[in-house]
Design an enzyme around this catalytic site. Structure first.
Site, short mmCIF file in Angstrom:
data_model
loop_
_atom_site.label_atom_id
_atom_site.label_comp_id
_atom_site.label_asym_id
_atom_site.label_seq_id
_atom_site.Cartn_x
_atom_site.Cartn_y
_atom_site.Cartn_z
N VAL A 189 80.39 32.73 29.26
CA VAL A 189 80.18 34.16 29.48
C VAL A 189 78.96 34.74 28.75
O VAL A 189 78.66 35.91 28.90
CB VAL A 189 81.43 35.01 29.16
CG1 VAL A 189 82.54 34.79 30.16
CG2 VAL A 189 81.91 34.80 27.74
N TYR A 218 89.22 27.97 18.01
CA TYR A 218 88.80 28.37 19.36
C TYR A 218 87.65 29.38 19.31
O TYR A 218 86.64 29.23 19.99
CB TYR A 218 90.01 28.93 20.12
CG TYR A 218 89.63 29.40 21.50
CD1 TYR A 218 89.56 28.50 22.56
CD2 TYR A 218 89.30 30.73 21.75
CE1 TYR A 218 89.17 28.92 23.83
CE2 TYR A 218 88.91 31.16 23.00
CZ TYR A 218 88.85 30.25 24.03
OH TYR A 218 88.45 30.67 25.28
N LYS A 253 84.06 24.37 25.51
CA LYS A 253 85.31 23.71 25.91
C LYS A 253 85.06 22.25 26.30
O LYS A 253 85.91 21.38 26.11
CB LYS A 253 85.97 24.46 27.07
CG LYS A 253 86.45 25.87 26.71
CD LYS A 253 87.08 26.56 27.91
CE LYS A 253 87.82 27.83 27.56
NZ LYS A 253 87.08 29.07 27.72
N TYR A 286 84.46 28.49 36.56
CA TYR A 286 85.57 29.45 36.68
C TYR A 286 86.18 29.35 38.08
O TYR A 286 86.18 28.27 38.68
CB TYR A 286 85.09 30.88 36.37
CG TYR A 286 84.45 31.01 35.01
CD1 TYR A 286 85.18 30.76 33.86
CD2 TYR A 286 83.11 31.34 34.87
CE1 TYR A 286 84.59 30.87 32.60
CE2 TYR A 286 82.53 31.46 33.61
CZ TYR A 286 83.28 31.21 32.49
OH TYR A 286 82.70 31.32 31.26
N1 GLU Z 1 84.91 33.61 24.16
C1 GLU Z 1 85.35 33.47 25.43
C2 GLU Z 1 86.82 33.82 25.62
O1 GLU Z 1 87.71 33.09 25.46
C3 GLU Z 1 84.95 32.20 26.10
C4 GLU Z 1 85.01 32.54 27.50
C5 GLU Z 1 84.02 31.99 28.42
O2 GLU Z 1 82.85 31.74 28.19
O3 GLU Z 1 84.53 31.82 29.52
O4 GLU Z 1 87.12 34.90 25.96
#
Ligand code: GLU
Length: 309
Positions: free
Chosen positions: A263, A194, A67, A245
């Site tokens: 994640v 995405y 992101k 987060y």
């Molecule tokens: N693939 C993940 C999702 O959108 C990315 C999330 C992450 O690393 O926070 O669920």
């Protein structure tokens, strides 16, 4: 072995048992298969020295760290004003894939996701990356990662991509809400971009070089300005306010270093004008952050006095 490398080895030894306190992300089957005991750190300094400890499992996916890069590309493509017309600058305090605030803002005139580090915001940012085809757009994101990391082998892990794509009900729901509110138009293409950016794969040392590039306001390890200074500043600020987060506030107090986690158990950290750090430790806590990774960064920051605050 130099002092720095010995120190990193000590950190890994000290926090290895923390990997038992968490587990790899379960909602994407390919990520659930990651080795929960893996733990590695790489640091690259402004002098270009690389130090590492632990066992890096080779390539792993960026997940949410992507992101940051996608925001860099969109800011370079459209400029600050256009981006922040569509996405906000405020932390949410909610999980990354929350639908809650989307509903809450539904009655307002100007609706936009609260920031580019949550999924809804990142999807809007994805929709703003320029390119004639989906492939051109993802390649432009990958190109920036190659420039920042100096690794021409950065690629997409197609099995993680497929695995996420097949299980992405919540992200699809978010994307369709964004479409209903006219925040994105081509919903399927945006979702594809995405998922693909989340599945871009790097090694621990690549993450450290990406961190270094941000720490040097956009100059990579070879001294080449690969992203504008103003863009590096914006993304580093988001890393401080929303990078970890809904644990970003606690992280700012206890660690105080611009960082972003994903994640996959990955963390990139940028210590201004000193070094970049890459960590992989797939065992996550309930907020989605690497348990051992957090402890390593906390000690590193405290013991070397690295907080920016
Ligand atoms: N693939 C993940 C999702 O959108 C990315 C999330 C992450 O690393 O926070 O669920």
């Amino acid at each position: 072995m130099e002092e720095m490398e010995r120190y990193l080895h000590r950190l890994i030894t000290r926090h290895r048992s923390a990997t038992k306190e968490g587990k790899p992300a379960q909602y994407i089957p390919e990520l659930a298969r990651q080795n929960p005991d893996a733990l590695a750190i790489t640091a690259v300094t402004t002098e270009g020295r690389t130090y590492g400890a632990g066992e890096c499992p080779g390539y792993f996916t960026l997940q949410s760290i992507a992101k940051v890069i996608t925001l860099i590309v969109a800011l370079m493509d459209r400029g600050e004003e256009a981006i922040f017309h569509q996405v906000g600058m405020e932390p949410t305090g909610d999980p990354f894939d929350s639908l809650y605030k989307m509903e809450l803002t539904a009655g307002e005139k100007l609706r936009k996701p609260l920031n580019p580090m949550i999924n809804a915001g990142a999807m809007v940012v994805c929709s703003l990356v320029r390119g004639n085809t989906l492939d051109e757009r993802i390649q432009r994101i990958i190109h920036v990662i190659k420039e920042m990391s100096g690794n021409p082998e950065v690629h997409i892990d197609w099995s993680v991509y497929e695995s996420e794509r097949e299980t992405a009900d919540r992200n699809r729901a978010l994307a369709y809400i964004l479409k209903e509110y006219h925040m994105i138009q081509r919903v399927e293409e945006t979702l594809e971009l995405y998922f693909q950016q989340s599945s871009i794969s790097v090694r621990c040392e690549d993450l450290a070089r990406i961190g270094l590039c941000l720490a040097q306001n956009g100059r990579n390890v070879d001294g080449k300005q690969v992203i504008p200074e103003s863009v590096a500043r914006i993304v580093k600020t988001f890393m401080v306010t929303c990078g970890m987060y809904d644990q970003s506030g606690e992280f700012a107090i206890r660690v105080g270093i611009p960082a972003k986690s994903g994640v996959s158990g990955s963390i990139v950290a940028a210590i201004p004008f000193r070094m970049g750090i890459g960590i992989i430790g797939p065992a996550l806590n309930e907020r989605g952050n690497s348990v051992a990774g957090l402890r390593i960064l906390r000690d590193l920051s405290m013991e070397w006095n690295l907080s920016i605050f």
